[in-house]
Scaffold this motif. Structure first.
Motif, short mmCIF file in Angstrom:
data_model
loop_
_atom_site.label_atom_id
_atom_site.label_comp_id
_atom_site.label_asym_id
_atom_site.label_seq_id
_atom_site.Cartn_x
_atom_site.Cartn_y
_atom_site.Cartn_z
N GLY A 1 0.60 -1.25 0.03
CA GLY A 1 -0.64 -0.26 0.45
C GLY A 1 0.54 1.68 0.13
N LEU A 2 2.16 0.95 0.76
CA LEU A 2 2.83 2.05 1.24
C LEU A 2 3.59 2.98 -0.79
CD1 LEU A 2 4.74 2.45 4.30
CD2 LEU A 2 2.99 3.45 3.32
N TYR A 3 3.83 1.36 -1.36
CA TYR A 3 4.52 1.13 -2.17
C TYR A 3 3.26 2.69 -3.79
CZ TYR A 3 8.87 0.61 -5.51
OH TYR A 3 9.73 0.90 -6.16
N GLN A 4 2.50 2.23 -2.91
CA GLN A 4 1.54 2.91 -3.81
C GLN A 4 1.95 4.72 -4.10
OE1 GLN A 4 -0.04 0.92 -6.40
NE2 GLN A 4 0.77 -0.51 -4.53
N ILE A 5 2.19 4.90 -2.76
CA ILE A 5 2.17 6.37 -3.39
C ILE A 5 3.23 7.07 -3.90
CG2 ILE A 5 2.75 7.99 -1.28
CD1 ILE A 5 1.59 6.81 0.42
N PRO A 6 4.94 6.91 -3.88
CA PRO A 6 5.68 7.06 -4.82
C PRO A 6 4.58 6.61 -6.34
CG PRO A 6 6.09 5.37 -3.68
CD PRO A 6 5.40 5.47 -3.15
N MET A 7 4.76 5.64 -6.15
CA MET A 7 3.58 5.13 -8.05
C MET A 7 2.85 6.62 -8.21
SD MET A 7 2.94 1.19 -7.60
CE MET A 7 3.90 0.08 -7.73
N TYR A 8 2.35 6.84 -7.71
CA TYR A 8 0.87 8.03 -7.87
C TYR A 8 2.05 9.27 -8.04
CZ TYR A 8 -2.60 4.69 -8.56
OH TYR A 8 -3.51 3.52 -9.12
N LEU A 9 2.67 9.04 -7.12
CA LEU A 9 3.06 10.49 -7.85
C LEU A 9 3.96 10.90 -8.51
CD1 LEU A 9 4.11 11.23 -3.34
CD2 LEU A 9 2.21 12.72 -4.85
N THR A 10 4.94 9.77 -9.40
CA THR A 10 5.39 10.13 -10.29
C THR A 10 5.20 10.95 -11.18
OG1 THR A 10 6.15 7.98 -10.42
CG2 THR A 10 6.42 9.14 -11.67
N PRO A 11 4.21 11.24 -12.01
CA PRO A 11 4.21 12.50 -12.77
C PRO A 11 4.56 13.65 -12.38
CG PRO A 11 2.28 10.49 -12.70
CD PRO A 11 3.18 10.94 -11.90
N LEU A 12 4.11 13.90 -10.82
CA LEU A 12 4.03 15.14 -10.54
C LEU A 12 6.02 15.33 -9.39
CD1 LEU A 12 2.41 17.34 -8.84
CD2 LEU A 12 2.81 16.49 -6.90
N VAL A 13 6.14 14.40 -9.38
CA VAL A 13 7.68 14.72 -8.32
C VAL A 13 8.90 14.30 -10.13
CG1 VAL A 13 9.70 13.49 -6.75
CG2 VAL A 13 7.04 13.82 -6.43
N MET A 14 8.42 13.03 -11.02
CA MET A 14 9.26 13.14 -11.75
C MET A 14 9.80 13.81 -13.22
SD MET A 14 11.65 10.78 -9.66
CE MET A 14 12.90 10.38 -10.75
N ALA A 15 7.97 13.87 -13.55
CA ALA A 15 8.48 14.74 -14.84
C ALA A 15 9.50 16.36 -14.86
CB ALA A 15 6.74 14.98 -15.02
N PRO A 16 9.37 16.72 -13.66
CA PRO A 16 10.43 17.93 -14.10
C PRO A 16 12.04 16.99 -13.81
CG PRO A 16 9.00 18.20 -12.08
CD PRO A 16 8.07 17.47 -12.60
N PHE A 17 12.76 16.24 -13.25
CA PHE A 17 13.64 15.99 -13.43
C PHE A 17 13.54 14.91 -14.85
CE2 PHE A 17 16.05 11.38 -13.01
CZ PHE A 17 16.97 12.22 -12.64
N TYR A 18 12.89 14.64 -15.26
CA TYR A 18 13.22 14.27 -16.90
C TYR A 18 13.15 15.06 -18.12
CZ TYR A 18 11.53 10.06 -15.03
OH TYR A 18 11.59 8.53 -14.30
N ARG A 19 12.54 16.40 -18.12
CA ARG A 19 12.68 17.44 -18.30
C ARG A 19 13.93 18.44 -18.46
NH1 ARG A 19 7.02 18.83 -16.25
NH2 ARG A 19 8.60 20.66 -14.91
#
Length: 319
Positions: free
Chosen positions: A289-307
């Protein structure tokens, strides 16, 4: 309806965060509702795959099949080399608790079914994510055997094979129907239709996470140890994504960089729940259940990194 779905597509990342918050709240204040919603997980997961293939269409899938050789190498590294290495390392230091088992199980799993959708929301190309999803799921019955042999607490690998074969059948049906609809022109592939598909996928992802988070809310509300575990899974997920993306960029992966990062950190752990011993499932539910949190935050947190890596579309920041 088209306008509503287009709005959902533009607010896709916000919907995922809202789904996480709703899931935590439901787990605390209405745990019986979270239990009832679990029946939605399987059909929603298949529906997300259907939407991913529907969005790509025949030409998109055909383009993705051109990279199978490199995708095979990625799958073997992600689902065989990493979990076997982790299992051997944990055995060497004598660490075998629920957290260690959860980490090994996560590394053993194929990419999550929604990984193409997460790639889209992160501004990346969904084709490499879909390719790794299908190939990783197809090879899962083989790649889990050495891992399960090292960690007998996971149960018999033959039981996993039955579940995976069932999942492959669902993938074939969902993907085949999507390709039929696009190939026959029954579903358009213009910009408006694609945006509506993205909006529907974001809505479905938000619903799924509510069903998955039932065990998390009460833990976060009562235990400091659960917060420590949350920090660990966030660091592991985003660390895997960042490491894979940097390596992929160094190897000239181009537009595939976000997708490769996403499939590395975001794995379909829940697939194993029906084949593990019941006592082990109870121990692992909080980790999953906890691992779902970074999964669902991926577009919010990681999109700037990928850009920042120059591998994602700037439009992701506005979704």
């Amino acid at each position: 309806m088209g306008g509503f779905l287009s709005h959902c597509a533009r607010q896709g990342r916000g919907l995922l965060v809202a789904g996480l918050m709703a899931g935590i709240g439901v787990g605390i204040f209405a745990p019986e509702l979270a239990d009832r919603m679990r029946v939605l997980i399987a059909p929603m997961v298949v529906g997300l795959l259907f939407l991913a293939v529907l969005r790509l269409g025949v030409e998109g899938v055909r383009a993705g099949l051109r990279g199978l050789r490199s995708a095979l190498g990625v799958t073997l590294v992600l689902q065989l080399v990493l979990p076997v290495g982790a299992a051997m390392g944990f055995l060497a230091i004598g660490w075998g608790g629920p957290v260690a088992l959860g980490l090994i199980l996560m590394l053993s799993a194929a990419p999550i079914t929604g990984s193409p959708n997460l790639a889209i929301l992160s501004g990346g190309d969904p084709v490499p994510a879909l390719r790794q999803l299908v190939l990783g799921t197809a090879l899962l019955p083989l790649t889990v055997i050495p891992v399960f042999a090292l960690m007998p607490a996971f149960g018999s690998p033959t039981e996993v094979v039955v579940v995976v074969v069932r999942l492959l059948a669902l993938i074939a049906v969902a993907g085949g129907l999507a390709l039929f609809l696009r190939g026959r022109g029954l579903v358009r592939g213009d910009a408006g239709a694609l945006q509506a598909m993205d909006g529907l996928a974001a809505l479905m992802l938000a619903v799924v996470v509510v069903a998955l988070m039932g065990a998390v809310g009460p833990g976060l509300a009562t235990s400091g140890a659960v917060w420590s575990l949350l920090v660990l899974v966030v660091v592991v997920n985003f660390g895997l994504q960042a490491g894979a993306a940097l390596l992929a960029r160094a190897r000239g992966a181009g537009a595939a960089v976000p997708a490769l990062g996403i499939v590395t950190g975001n794995r379909n752990i829940a697939l194993f729940l029906s084949v593990l011993p019941a006592t082990l499932v109870d121990e692992l539910l909080l980790f999953i259940g906890l691992y779902q949190i970074p999964m669902y935050l991926t577009p919010l947190v990681m999109a700037p990194f990928y850009r920042w890596l120059g591998a994602a579309s700037p439009t992701a920041s506005r979704q």
